[in-house]
Write an enzyme that holds these catalytic residues in place. Structure first.
Site: not given
Ligand code: FPP
Length: 248
Positions: A28, A76-77
Protein backbone atom coordinates in the site's frame (compact mmCIF):
# COMPACT_ATOMS: atom_id res chain seq x y z
CA UNK A 1 32.90 -2.34 23.46
CA UNK A 2 33.57 -5.56 21.60
CA UNK A 3 30.84 -7.33 23.53
CA UNK A 4 28.40 -4.55 22.63
CA UNK A 5 29.32 -4.76 18.95
CA UNK A 6 28.90 -8.53 18.96
CA UNK A 7 25.57 -8.25 20.70
CA UNK A 8 24.39 -5.66 18.18
CA UNK A 9 25.37 -7.89 15.31
CA UNK A 10 23.55 -10.79 16.89
CA UNK A 11 20.47 -8.62 17.32
CA UNK A 12 20.55 -7.81 13.63
CA UNK A 13 20.57 -11.47 12.70
CA UNK A 14 17.47 -13.38 11.89
CA UNK A 15 16.94 -17.01 12.75
CA UNK A 16 17.00 -18.83 9.42
CA UNK A 17 15.56 -21.92 11.10
CA UNK A 18 12.44 -20.04 12.07
CA UNK A 19 11.49 -18.21 8.91
CA UNK A 20 7.86 -17.63 8.02
CA UNK A 21 7.02 -20.20 5.34
CA UNK A 22 4.48 -17.94 3.72
CA UNK A 23 4.55 -14.14 3.69
CA UNK A 24 1.58 -12.07 2.53
CA UNK A 25 2.13 -8.48 1.46
CA UNK A 26 -0.37 -5.67 1.05
CA UNK A 27 1.70 -3.24 -0.99
CA UNK A 28 0.00 0.00 0.00
CA UNK A 29 0.99 3.61 -0.54
CA UNK A 30 2.08 3.84 -4.18
CA UNK A 31 -0.29 6.75 -4.84
CA UNK A 32 0.87 8.72 -1.79
CA UNK A 33 4.50 8.09 -2.69
CA UNK A 34 3.90 9.64 -6.12
CA UNK A 35 1.86 12.55 -4.74
CA UNK A 36 4.64 13.50 -2.32
CA UNK A 37 6.92 13.88 -5.33
CA UNK A 38 4.42 15.70 -7.50
CA UNK A 39 4.28 12.71 -9.85
CA UNK A 40 1.28 10.92 -11.39
CA UNK A 41 -0.02 7.87 -9.49
CA UNK A 42 1.30 5.66 -12.29
CA UNK A 43 4.85 6.62 -11.28
CA UNK A 44 4.10 5.29 -7.81
CA UNK A 45 2.92 1.95 -9.21
CA UNK A 46 6.02 1.72 -11.41
CA UNK A 47 8.26 2.35 -8.40
CA UNK A 48 6.17 -0.19 -6.48
CA UNK A 49 6.81 -2.85 -9.10
CA UNK A 50 10.57 -2.20 -8.80
CA UNK A 51 10.36 -2.49 -5.05
CA UNK A 52 8.52 -5.77 -5.41
CA UNK A 53 11.31 -7.35 -7.49
CA UNK A 54 13.86 -6.62 -4.76
CA UNK A 55 11.63 -7.96 -2.02
CA UNK A 56 10.91 -11.22 -3.84
CA UNK A 57 14.63 -11.68 -4.51
CA UNK A 58 15.46 -11.10 -0.85
CA UNK A 59 12.72 -13.43 0.40
CA UNK A 60 13.90 -16.12 -2.00
CA UNK A 61 17.54 -15.68 -0.97
CA UNK A 62 16.60 -16.02 2.67
CA UNK A 63 14.76 -19.28 1.96
CA UNK A 64 11.13 -18.18 2.33
CA UNK A 65 8.99 -20.67 0.41
CA UNK A 66 5.87 -18.67 -0.50
CA UNK A 67 5.07 -15.00 -0.96
CA UNK A 68 1.66 -13.63 -1.94
CA UNK A 69 1.44 -10.02 -3.06
CA UNK A 70 -1.77 -8.02 -3.44
CA UNK A 71 -1.42 -6.49 -6.89
CA UNK A 72 -5.03 -5.84 -7.89
CA UNK A 73 -8.14 -6.41 -5.82
CA UNK A 74 -11.67 -7.14 -7.00
CA UNK A 75 -12.48 -3.60 -5.78
CA UNK A 76 -9.67 -1.89 -7.72
CA UNK A 77 -11.82 -1.79 -10.89
CA UNK A 78 -13.50 1.24 -9.29
CA UNK A 79 -10.36 3.33 -9.93
CA UNK A 80 -10.17 5.65 -12.95
CA UNK A 81 -9.87 3.68 -16.18
CA UNK A 82 -6.45 5.15 -16.96
CA UNK A 83 -5.07 3.86 -13.64
CA UNK A 84 -6.65 0.41 -14.09
CA UNK A 85 -5.18 0.23 -17.61
CA UNK A 86 -1.76 1.25 -16.31
CA UNK A 87 -1.81 -1.37 -13.56
CA UNK A 88 -2.87 -4.04 -16.05
CA UNK A 89 -0.03 -3.04 -18.40
CA UNK A 90 2.44 -3.16 -15.53
CA UNK A 91 1.24 -6.62 -14.53
CA UNK A 92 1.38 -7.81 -18.10
CA UNK A 93 4.99 -6.57 -18.42
CA UNK A 94 5.84 -8.23 -15.16
CA UNK A 95 4.46 -11.56 -16.33
CA UNK A 96 6.16 -11.31 -19.73
CA UNK A 97 9.51 -10.31 -18.24
CA UNK A 98 9.31 -12.76 -15.38
CA UNK A 99 11.18 -15.24 -17.48
CA UNK A 100 14.12 -12.88 -17.90
CA UNK A 101 14.12 -10.89 -14.69
CA UNK A 102 13.48 -13.71 -12.29
CA UNK A 103 15.01 -16.54 -14.30
CA UNK A 104 18.27 -16.73 -12.39
CA UNK A 105 16.34 -16.70 -9.19
CA UNK A 106 14.26 -19.75 -9.73
CA UNK A 107 10.96 -18.05 -8.83
CA UNK A 108 7.75 -19.91 -9.60
CA UNK A 109 4.97 -17.52 -10.53
CA UNK A 110 1.26 -18.08 -10.08
CA UNK A 111 -1.73 -15.79 -10.29
CA UNK A 112 -4.53 -16.09 -7.75
CA UNK A 113 -7.95 -14.54 -8.16
CA UNK A 114 -10.87 -14.65 -10.55
CA UNK A 115 -9.71 -14.79 -14.16
CA UNK A 116 -12.94 -14.42 -16.07
CA UNK A 117 -13.02 -10.61 -15.74
CA UNK A 118 -9.45 -10.32 -17.09
CA UNK A 119 -8.67 -9.74 -20.76
CA UNK A 120 -8.12 -12.76 -22.96
CA UNK A 121 -4.54 -11.57 -23.50
CA UNK A 122 -3.88 -11.43 -19.76
CA UNK A 123 -5.42 -14.86 -19.19
CA UNK A 124 -3.19 -16.34 -21.89
CA UNK A 125 -0.07 -14.68 -20.47
CA UNK A 126 -0.85 -15.92 -16.96
CA UNK A 127 -1.12 -19.48 -18.26
CA UNK A 128 2.11 -19.10 -20.19
CA UNK A 129 4.09 -17.67 -17.26
CA UNK A 130 2.71 -20.27 -14.87
CA UNK A 131 3.63 -23.04 -17.29
CA UNK A 132 7.14 -21.65 -17.96
CA UNK A 133 7.99 -21.34 -14.28
CA UNK A 134 6.14 -24.34 -12.83
CA UNK A 135 9.15 -26.62 -12.38
CA UNK A 136 11.27 -24.09 -10.56
CA UNK A 137 12.36 -24.95 -7.08
CA UNK A 138 12.66 -21.50 -5.51
CA UNK A 139 10.04 -19.33 -3.88
CA UNK A 140 6.44 -19.53 -5.08
CA UNK A 141 5.18 -16.05 -5.83
CA UNK A 142 1.40 -15.73 -5.89
CA UNK A 143 0.31 -12.56 -7.60
CA UNK A 144 -3.14 -11.70 -6.29
CA UNK A 145 -4.76 -10.32 -9.41
CA UNK A 146 -8.45 -9.54 -9.49
CA UNK A 147 -8.37 -11.16 -6.10
CA UNK A 148 -10.81 -10.82 -3.21
CA UNK A 149 -10.85 -12.99 -0.10
CA UNK A 150 -14.65 -13.19 -0.07
CA UNK A 151 -14.80 -14.06 -3.77
CA UNK A 152 -12.27 -16.83 -3.10
CA UNK A 153 -14.50 -18.32 -0.40
CA UNK A 154 -17.52 -18.12 -2.73
CA UNK A 155 -15.44 -19.86 -5.40
CA UNK A 156 -14.59 -22.64 -2.95
CA UNK A 157 -18.21 -22.97 -1.78
CA UNK A 158 -19.39 -23.34 -5.38
CA UNK A 159 -16.92 -26.17 -6.01
CA UNK A 160 -18.17 -27.98 -2.92
CA UNK A 161 -21.82 -27.42 -3.85
CA UNK A 162 -21.11 -28.83 -7.30
CA UNK A 163 -19.52 -31.96 -5.80
CA UNK A 164 -22.52 -32.41 -3.51
CA UNK A 165 -24.94 -31.94 -6.41
CA UNK A 166 -23.08 -34.57 -8.42
CA UNK A 167 -23.30 -36.99 -5.53
CA UNK A 168 -19.51 -37.03 -5.06
CA UNK A 169 -19.75 -35.69 -1.53
CA UNK A 170 -22.31 -35.47 1.25
CA UNK A 171 -22.79 -32.24 3.27
CA UNK A 172 -21.54 -34.13 6.36
CA UNK A 173 -18.22 -34.71 4.59
CA UNK A 174 -17.44 -31.00 4.41
CA UNK A 175 -14.54 -30.06 6.65
CA UNK A 176 -11.98 -27.26 6.66
CA UNK A 177 -9.92 -29.39 4.28
CA UNK A 178 -12.64 -29.27 1.58
CA UNK A 179 -12.87 -25.49 1.88
CA UNK A 180 -9.07 -25.18 1.68
CA UNK A 181 -8.95 -27.41 -1.36
CA UNK A 182 -11.19 -24.97 -3.17
CA UNK A 183 -9.03 -21.90 -2.45
CA UNK A 184 -6.69 -20.48 -5.09
CA UNK A 185 -3.83 -21.33 -2.72
CA UNK A 186 -4.84 -25.00 -2.32
CA UNK A 187 -1.88 -27.09 -1.19
CA UNK A 188 0.07 -24.11 0.14
CA UNK A 189 0.67 -23.39 3.82
CA UNK A 190 -1.29 -20.64 5.61
CA UNK A 191 0.20 -17.17 5.76
CA UNK A 192 2.54 -16.87 8.77
CA UNK A 193 3.46 -13.23 8.40
CA UNK A 194 1.29 -10.50 6.90
CA UNK A 195 2.93 -7.17 6.10
CA UNK A 196 1.02 -4.03 5.17
CA UNK A 197 2.84 -0.84 4.33
CA UNK A 198 1.77 2.82 4.50
CA UNK A 199 0.46 2.80 8.06
CA UNK A 200 -3.03 1.49 7.25
CA UNK A 201 -4.16 -1.32 9.54
CA UNK A 202 -6.78 -3.20 7.56
CA UNK A 203 -7.05 -6.54 5.77
CA UNK A 204 -8.92 -5.09 2.78
CA UNK A 205 -10.35 -8.49 1.79
CA UNK A 206 -6.90 -10.11 1.51
CA UNK A 207 -6.59 -13.86 2.13
CA UNK A 208 -9.31 -13.95 4.77
CA UNK A 209 -9.03 -17.70 5.34
CA UNK A 210 -5.25 -18.01 5.08
CA UNK A 211 -4.37 -15.23 7.56
CA UNK A 212 -6.38 -16.75 10.43
CA UNK A 213 -3.23 -17.24 12.53
CA UNK A 214 -0.87 -14.86 10.76
CA UNK A 215 1.26 -12.41 12.69
CA UNK A 216 0.49 -8.97 11.31
CA UNK A 217 3.14 -6.31 10.94
CA UNK A 218 2.08 -2.82 9.90
CA UNK A 219 4.84 -0.63 8.57
CA UNK A 220 4.70 3.15 8.17
CA UNK A 221 6.83 3.29 5.06
CA UNK A 222 5.07 3.60 1.72
CA UNK A 223 5.46 0.53 -0.51
CA UNK A 224 7.99 2.01 -3.00
CA UNK A 225 10.22 2.91 -0.01
CA UNK A 226 10.04 -0.60 1.47
CA UNK A 227 13.51 -2.13 1.12
CA UNK A 228 14.96 -5.62 1.69
CA UNK A 229 16.26 -4.43 5.08
CA UNK A 230 12.67 -3.59 6.04
CA UNK A 231 11.64 -7.12 5.14
CA UNK A 232 14.36 -8.39 7.48
CA UNK A 233 13.01 -6.11 10.22
CA UNK A 234 9.49 -7.50 9.72
CA UNK A 235 10.80 -11.07 9.92
CA UNK A 236 12.61 -10.19 13.14
CA UNK A 237 9.40 -8.78 14.61
CA UNK A 238 7.64 -11.99 13.55
CA UNK A 239 10.33 -14.09 15.22
CA UNK A 240 9.95 -12.08 18.42
CA UNK A 241 6.26 -12.87 18.71
CA UNK A 242 4.98 -15.86 20.65
CA UNK A 243 2.69 -17.83 18.37
CA UNK A 244 0.18 -19.97 20.23
CA UNK A 245 -2.43 -20.92 17.61
CA UNK A 246 -5.14 -20.79 20.26
CA UNK A 247 -3.11 -22.79 22.80
CA UNK A 248 -1.44 -21.38 25.92
C1 FPP B 1 -1.90 0.22 -3.37
O1 FPP B 1 -1.40 1.53 -3.39
C2 FPP B 1 -1.32 -0.52 -4.46
C3 FPP B 1 -2.01 -1.09 -5.50
C4 FPP B 1 -3.48 -0.99 -5.62
C5 FPP B 1 -1.32 -1.80 -6.57
C6 FPP B 1 -0.11 -2.58 -6.21
C7 FPP B 1 0.70 -2.73 -7.42
C8 FPP B 1 2.06 -2.71 -7.50
C9 FPP B 1 2.96 -2.62 -6.35
C10 FPP B 1 2.76 -2.75 -8.81
C11 FPP B 1 2.32 -3.77 -9.76
C12 FPP B 1 2.48 -5.15 -9.27
C13 FPP B 1 3.08 -6.12 -9.95
C14 FPP B 1 2.99 -7.53 -9.50
C15 FPP B 1 3.86 -5.80 -11.16
P1 FPP B 1 -2.43 2.73 -3.64
O2 FPP B 1 -2.44 3.04 -5.09
O3 FPP B 1 -3.76 2.39 -3.06
O4 FPP B 1 -1.73 3.87 -2.84
P2 FPP B 1 -2.41 5.05 -2.02
O5 FPP B 1 -3.23 4.41 -0.92
O6 FPP B 1 -1.26 5.81 -1.50
O7 FPP B 1 -3.25 5.82 -3.01
Amino acid sequence: MLFKALKKNKERDIDLENLPKHIGVIMDGNGRWAKKRGLPRSAGHKAGAESLKKIVTEANNLGVKYITVYAFSTENWKRPKAEVDYLMDLLMDYLINAEKTLAGENVRIRAIGSRKELSEEMRKQIKKTEELTKDRSGIVMNIALNYGGREELVHSAKKIAEAVRNGKMAPEDITEKEIEDGLYTAGQPDVDLLIRTSGEQRLSNFMLWQVSYAEMVFVHKLWPDFKPKDLIECIKIYQGRGRRFGGI
